[in-house]
Write a protein that holds these residues in place. Structure first.
Motif, PDB file in Angstrom:
ATOM      1  N   ILE A 169      -0.691  17.056  -0.911  1.00 49.24           N
ATOM      2  CA  ILE A 169      -1.752  17.054  -1.934  1.00 49.24           C
ATOM      3  C   ILE A 169      -3.034  16.425  -1.385  1.00 49.24           C
ATOM      4  O   ILE A 169      -4.092  17.044  -1.415  1.00 49.24           O
ATOM      5  CB  ILE A 169      -1.278  16.309  -3.218  1.00 49.24           C
ATOM      6  N   GLY A 170      -2.921  15.197  -0.853  1.00 48.06           N
ATOM      7  CA  GLY A 170      -4.114  14.562  -0.290  1.00 48.06           C
ATOM      8  C   GLY A 170      -4.065  13.051  -0.377  1.00 48.06           C
ATOM      9  O   GLY A 170      -3.046  12.475  -0.777  1.00 48.06           O
ATOM     10  N   GLY A 171      -5.169  12.417  -0.009  1.00 50.45           N
ATOM     11  CA  GLY A 171      -5.249  10.951  -0.042  1.00 50.45           C
ATOM     12  C   GLY A 171      -5.060  10.357   1.345  1.00 50.45           C
ATOM     13  O   GLY A 171      -4.499  10.990   2.235  1.00 50.45           O
ATOM     14  N   THR A 172      -5.576   9.120   1.503  1.00 51.39           N
ATOM     15  CA  THR A 172      -5.471   8.460   2.809  1.00 51.39           C
ATOM     16  C   THR A 172      -4.447   7.336   2.802  1.00 51.39           C
ATOM     17  O   THR A 172      -3.958   6.936   3.857  1.00 51.39           O
ATOM     18  CB  THR A 172      -6.837   7.880   3.226  1.00 51.39           C
ATOM     19  N   ALA A 173      -4.120   6.784   1.643  1.00 51.12           N
ATOM     20  CA  ALA A 173      -3.136   5.705   1.536  1.00 51.12           C
ATOM     21  C   ALA A 173      -2.884   5.434   0.066  1.00 51.12           C
ATOM     22  O   ALA A 173      -3.713   5.796  -0.779  1.00 51.12           O
ATOM     23  CB  ALA A 173      -3.666   4.433   2.202  1.00 51.12           C
ATOM     24  N   PHE A 174      -1.751   4.834  -0.246  1.00 52.70           N
ATOM     25  CA  PHE A 174      -1.501   4.378  -1.619  1.00 52.70           C
ATOM     26  C   PHE A 174      -0.448   3.279  -1.577  1.00 52.70           C
ATOM     27  O   PHE A 174       0.090   2.986  -0.512  1.00 52.70           O
ATOM     28  CB  PHE A 174      -1.093   5.535  -2.548  1.00 52.70           C
ATOM     29  N   THR A 175      -0.212   2.638  -2.715  1.00 51.10           N
ATOM     30  CA  THR A 175       0.740   1.532  -2.724  1.00 51.10           C
ATOM     31  C   THR A 175       1.905   1.894  -3.649  1.00 51.10           C
ATOM     32  O   THR A 175       1.850   1.620  -4.855  1.00 51.10           O
ATOM     33  CB  THR A 175       0.053   0.231  -3.204  1.00 51.10           C
ATOM     34  N   PRO A 176       2.958   2.523  -3.097  1.00 48.30           N
ATOM     35  CA  PRO A 176       4.069   2.946  -3.956  1.00 48.30           C
ATOM     36  C   PRO A 176       4.800   1.746  -4.568  1.00 48.30           C
ATOM     37  O   PRO A 176       4.764   0.650  -4.005  1.00 48.30           O
ATOM     38  CB  PRO A 176       5.004   3.707  -3.007  1.00 48.30           C
ATOM     39  N   ILE A 177       5.465   1.985  -5.691  1.00 47.05           N
ATOM     40  CA  ILE A 177       6.267   0.942  -6.344  1.00 47.05           C
ATOM     41  C   ILE A 177       7.704   1.073  -5.853  1.00 47.05           C
ATOM     42  O   ILE A 177       8.279   2.168  -5.883  1.00 47.05           O
ATOM     43  CB  ILE A 177       6.205   1.084  -7.878  1.00 47.05           C
ATOM     44  N   VAL A 178       8.263  -0.049  -5.386  1.00 48.16           N
ATOM     45  CA  VAL A 178       9.643  -0.049  -4.879  1.00 48.16           C
ATOM     46  C   VAL A 178      10.594   0.385  -5.998  1.00 48.16           C
ATOM     47  O   VAL A 178      10.483  -0.087  -7.131  1.00 48.16           O
ATOM     48  CB  VAL A 178      10.023  -1.459  -4.363  1.00 48.16           C
ATOM     49  N   ASN A 179      11.513   1.288  -5.655  1.00 49.20           N
ATOM     50  CA  ASN A 179      12.485   1.795  -6.618  1.00 49.20           C
ATOM     51  C   ASN A 179      13.676   0.823  -6.641  1.00 49.20           C
ATOM     52  O   ASN A 179      14.710   1.076  -6.055  1.00 49.20           O
ATOM     53  CB  ASN A 179      12.892   3.212  -6.149  1.00 49.20           C
ATOM     54  N   THR A 180      13.465  -0.328  -7.302  1.00 50.40           N
ATOM     55  CA  THR A 180      14.484  -1.371  -7.288  1.00 50.40           C
ATOM     56  C   THR A 180      15.783  -0.860  -7.918  1.00 50.40           C
ATOM     57  O   THR A 180      15.711  -0.052  -8.855  1.00 50.40           O
ATOM     58  CB  THR A 180      13.940  -2.637  -8.025  1.00 50.40           C
ATOM     59  N   PRO A 181      16.991  -1.199  -7.442  1.00 47.90           N
ATOM     60  CA  PRO A 181      17.346  -2.278  -6.523  1.00 47.90           C
ATOM     61  C   PRO A 181      17.216  -1.949  -5.025  1.00 47.90           C
ATOM     62  O   PRO A 181      17.719  -2.723  -4.188  1.00 47.90           O
ATOM     63  CB  PRO A 181      18.797  -2.577  -6.890  1.00 47.90           C
ATOM     64  N   GLU A 182      16.580  -0.808  -4.664  1.00 43.22           N
ATOM     65  CA  GLU A 182      16.235  -0.615  -3.249  1.00 43.22           C
ATOM     66  C   GLU A 182      15.183  -1.667  -2.905  1.00 43.22           C
ATOM     67  O   GLU A 182      14.546  -2.216  -3.816  1.00 43.22           O
ATOM     68  CB  GLU A 182      15.646   0.794  -3.039  1.00 43.22           C
ATOM     69  N   VAL A 183      14.980  -1.927  -1.604  1.00 46.51           N
ATOM     70  CA  VAL A 183      14.002  -2.973  -1.268  1.00 46.51           C
ATOM     71  C   VAL A 183      12.778  -2.436  -0.533  1.00 46.51           C
ATOM     72  O   VAL A 183      11.903  -3.212  -0.158  1.00 46.51           O
ATOM     73  CB  VAL A 183      14.648  -4.143  -0.476  1.00 46.51           C
ATOM     74  N   ALA A 184      12.718  -1.111  -0.336  1.00 47.35           N
ATOM     75  CA  ALA A 184      11.516  -0.568   0.314  1.00 47.35           C
ATOM     76  C   ALA A 184      11.350   0.908  -0.016  1.00 47.35           C
ATOM     77  O   ALA A 184      12.316   1.607  -0.348  1.00 47.35           O
ATOM     78  CB  ALA A 184      11.589  -0.751   1.826  1.00 47.35           C
ATOM     79  N   ILE A 185      10.107   1.351   0.078  1.00 49.96           N
ATOM     80  CA  ILE A 185       9.767   2.753  -0.188  1.00 49.96           C
ATOM     81  C   ILE A 185       8.634   3.136   0.762  1.00 49.96           C
ATOM     82  O   ILE A 185       7.710   2.348   0.983  1.00 49.96           O
ATOM     83  CB  ILE A 185       9.360   2.940  -1.672  1.00 49.96           C
ATOM     84  N   LEU A 186       8.733   4.349   1.318  1.00 47.56           N
ATOM     85  CA  LEU A 186       7.674   4.799   2.229  1.00 47.56           C
ATOM     86  C   LEU A 186       6.788   5.820   1.532  1.00 47.56           C
ATOM     87  O   LEU A 186       7.266   6.874   1.104  1.00 47.56           O
ATOM     88  CB  LEU A 186       8.280   5.445   3.484  1.00 47.56           C
ATOM     89  N   GLY A 187       5.498   5.510   1.439  1.00 47.08           N
ATOM     90  CA  GLY A 187       4.519   6.466   0.931  1.00 47.08           C
ATOM     91  C   GLY A 187       3.886   7.194   2.107  1.00 47.08           C
ATOM     92  O   GLY A 187       3.576   6.579   3.129  1.00 47.08           O
ATOM     93  N   VAL A 188       3.727   8.508   1.961  1.00 44.67           N
ATOM     94  CA  VAL A 188       3.157   9.304   3.047  1.00 44.67           C
ATOM     95  C   VAL A 188       1.947  10.051   2.496  1.00 44.67           C
ATOM     96  O   VAL A 188       2.044  10.713   1.465  1.00 44.67           O
ATOM     97  CB  VAL A 188       4.205  10.315   3.573  1.00 44.67           C
ATOM     98  N   SER A 189       0.809   9.909   3.180  1.00 42.28           N
ATOM     99  CA  SER A 189      -0.406  10.605   2.745  1.00 42.28           C
ATOM    100  C   SER A 189      -0.710  11.763   3.683  1.00 42.28           C
ATOM    101  O   SER A 189       0.092  12.081   4.561  1.00 42.28           O
ATOM    102  CB  SER A 189      -1.571   9.617   2.654  1.00 42.28           C
ATOM    103  N   LYS A 190      -1.864  12.360   3.493  1.00 41.81           N
ATOM    104  CA  LYS A 190      -2.173  13.615   4.196  1.00 41.81           C
ATOM    105  C   LYS A 190      -2.588  13.356   5.651  1.00 41.81           C
ATOM    106  O   LYS A 190      -3.489  12.546   5.915  1.00 41.81           O
ATOM    107  CB  LYS A 190      -3.305  14.324   3.463  1.00 41.81           C
ATOM    108  N   ALA A 191      -1.952  14.055   6.562  1.00 40.46           N
ATOM    109  CA  ALA A 191      -2.297  13.920   7.982  1.00 40.46           C
ATOM    110  C   ALA A 191      -3.715  14.429   8.214  1.00 40.46           C
ATOM    111  O   ALA A 191      -4.145  15.398   7.581  1.00 40.46           O
ATOM    112  CB  ALA A 191      -1.315  14.716   8.833  1.00 40.46           C
ATOM    113  N   ALA A 192      -4.454  13.752   9.103  1.00 48.30           N
ATOM    114  CA  ALA A 192      -5.839  14.165   9.389  1.00 48.30           C
ATOM    115  C   ALA A 192      -6.105  14.040  10.885  1.00 48.30           C
ATOM    116  O   ALA A 192      -5.561  13.150  11.551  1.00 48.30           O
ATOM    117  CB  ALA A 192      -6.818  13.288   8.615  1.00 48.30           C
ATOM    118  N   MET A 193      -6.945  14.942  11.391  1.00 52.05           N
ATOM    119  CA  MET A 193      -7.340  14.899  12.799  1.00 52.05           C
ATOM    120  C   MET A 193      -8.343  13.765  12.992  1.00 52.05           C
ATOM    121  O   MET A 193      -9.328  13.679  12.251  1.00 52.05           O
ATOM    122  CB  MET A 193      -7.960  16.253  13.137  1.00 52.05           C
TER     123      MET A 193
END
Ligand code: CAO
Length: 243
Positions: A169-193
């Motif tokens: 979709i787009g974007g350069t970064a964001f701050t995802p909310i951890v899906n507790t009781p997991e302890v981490a989540i990876l947000g992926v934004s749009k690749a750019a040259m």
């Protein structure tokens, strides 16, 4: 926490009220639960996926034969599974009542799927034991089931970690909310040259932005930097995923 008192909006202009769907109401409760229980920090990094993308694009004909589309997601799943194996402090849940850390000996990863009826997170099991084609086929099937409201409850349970990709979709970064009781989540934004300095010159490289949010009770900042470092190494040279 103090509630939010709503004014009578109709005094400002025309409004219309609509009941929340069950899914929206449940997601709202889950998000608030995670937000309030988890001390969040987000670590940002960028992976050079120039070679990964040319390899992925070279699989187009093979994918057409198999009837499976290879997107960046299976590579991300594989890299996260390798990072969870190498840094197992990310593959835990906290039991605060018993003051225990639950170490998981399996690697199941949830993928956030955007559907017309809301956010759903189906879970791919034993990601470390599967190949890229299998992961591509399975994630596409689960995403379709999510869109068709066909996911079984057990297909949405048991994740150790979540990937949420907004890269299509787009974007350069964001701050995802951890899906507790997991302890981490990876947000992926749009690749750019981007122009990347190689020591002598700037080279055009395709850079993938990564945003790793983590529960600071379970994971410290140095480990989060190690996790995203490792992801950038693995995605930067996907041959290392075979090691
Ligand atoms: N950078 C650039 N392009 C990307 C990309 C990235 N990081 N990730 C995917 N793309 C491209 C794909 O390669 C594809 O392009 P081509 O057709 O040219 O190959 C296109 O974007 C669409 O990909 P996709 O979104 O269909 O497939 P995917 O495997 O990347 O993602 C899924 C699948 C289910 C994660 C996605 O459809 C989705 O629902 N994303 C939204 C998740 C979401 O809502 N997260 C927020 C949760 S918190 O509110």
């Amino acid at each position: 926490i103090p509630g939010v008192k709503l004014p009578d909006f109709s005094q400002f202009g025309e409004v219309e009220r609509e009941g929340m769907s069950r899914m929206m109401a449940a997601t709202a409760v889950n998000m608030q639960r995670s937000w309030l229980n988890v001390p969040h920090v987000t670590q940002f990094d960028e992976a050079d996926i120039t070679e990964m993308e040319s390899f992925r694009k070279a699989q187009k004909a093979a994918g057409e034969k198999k009837g499976v589309k290879m997107t960046p997601l299976p590579f991300l799943l594989k890299a996260c599974a390798a990072a969870l194996a190498e840094l197992p402090q990310f593959n835990v849940s906290l039991d605060m009542e018993r003051k225990e850390v639950v170490h998981k000996k399996y690697i199941h990863i949830g993928i956030a799927v955007d559907t017309p009826h809301g956010l759903m997170v189906p879970v791919l099991r034993d990601v470390d034991q599967k190949g890229l084609w299998e992961l591509a086929a399975e994630s596409a099937e689960l995403a379709q089931k999510a869109r068709d409201k066909q996911l079984k409850p057990q297909e949405m349970q048991g994740a150790c970690f979540t990937i949420t990709s907004l890269g299509g979709i787009g974007g350069t970064a964001f701050t995802p909310i951890v899906n507790t009781p997991e302890v981490a989540i990876l947000g992926v934004s749009k690749a750019a040259m981007k122009p990347i300095w190689d020591g002598e010159d700037f080279q055009p490289r395709l850079m993938l932005p990564l945003s790793l949010s983590y529960d600071h009770r379970a994971v410290n900042g140095a480990d989060a930097a190690r996790f995203t470092n490792l992801l950038t190494q693995l995605l930067g040279d996907i041959r290392t995923l075979l090691l």
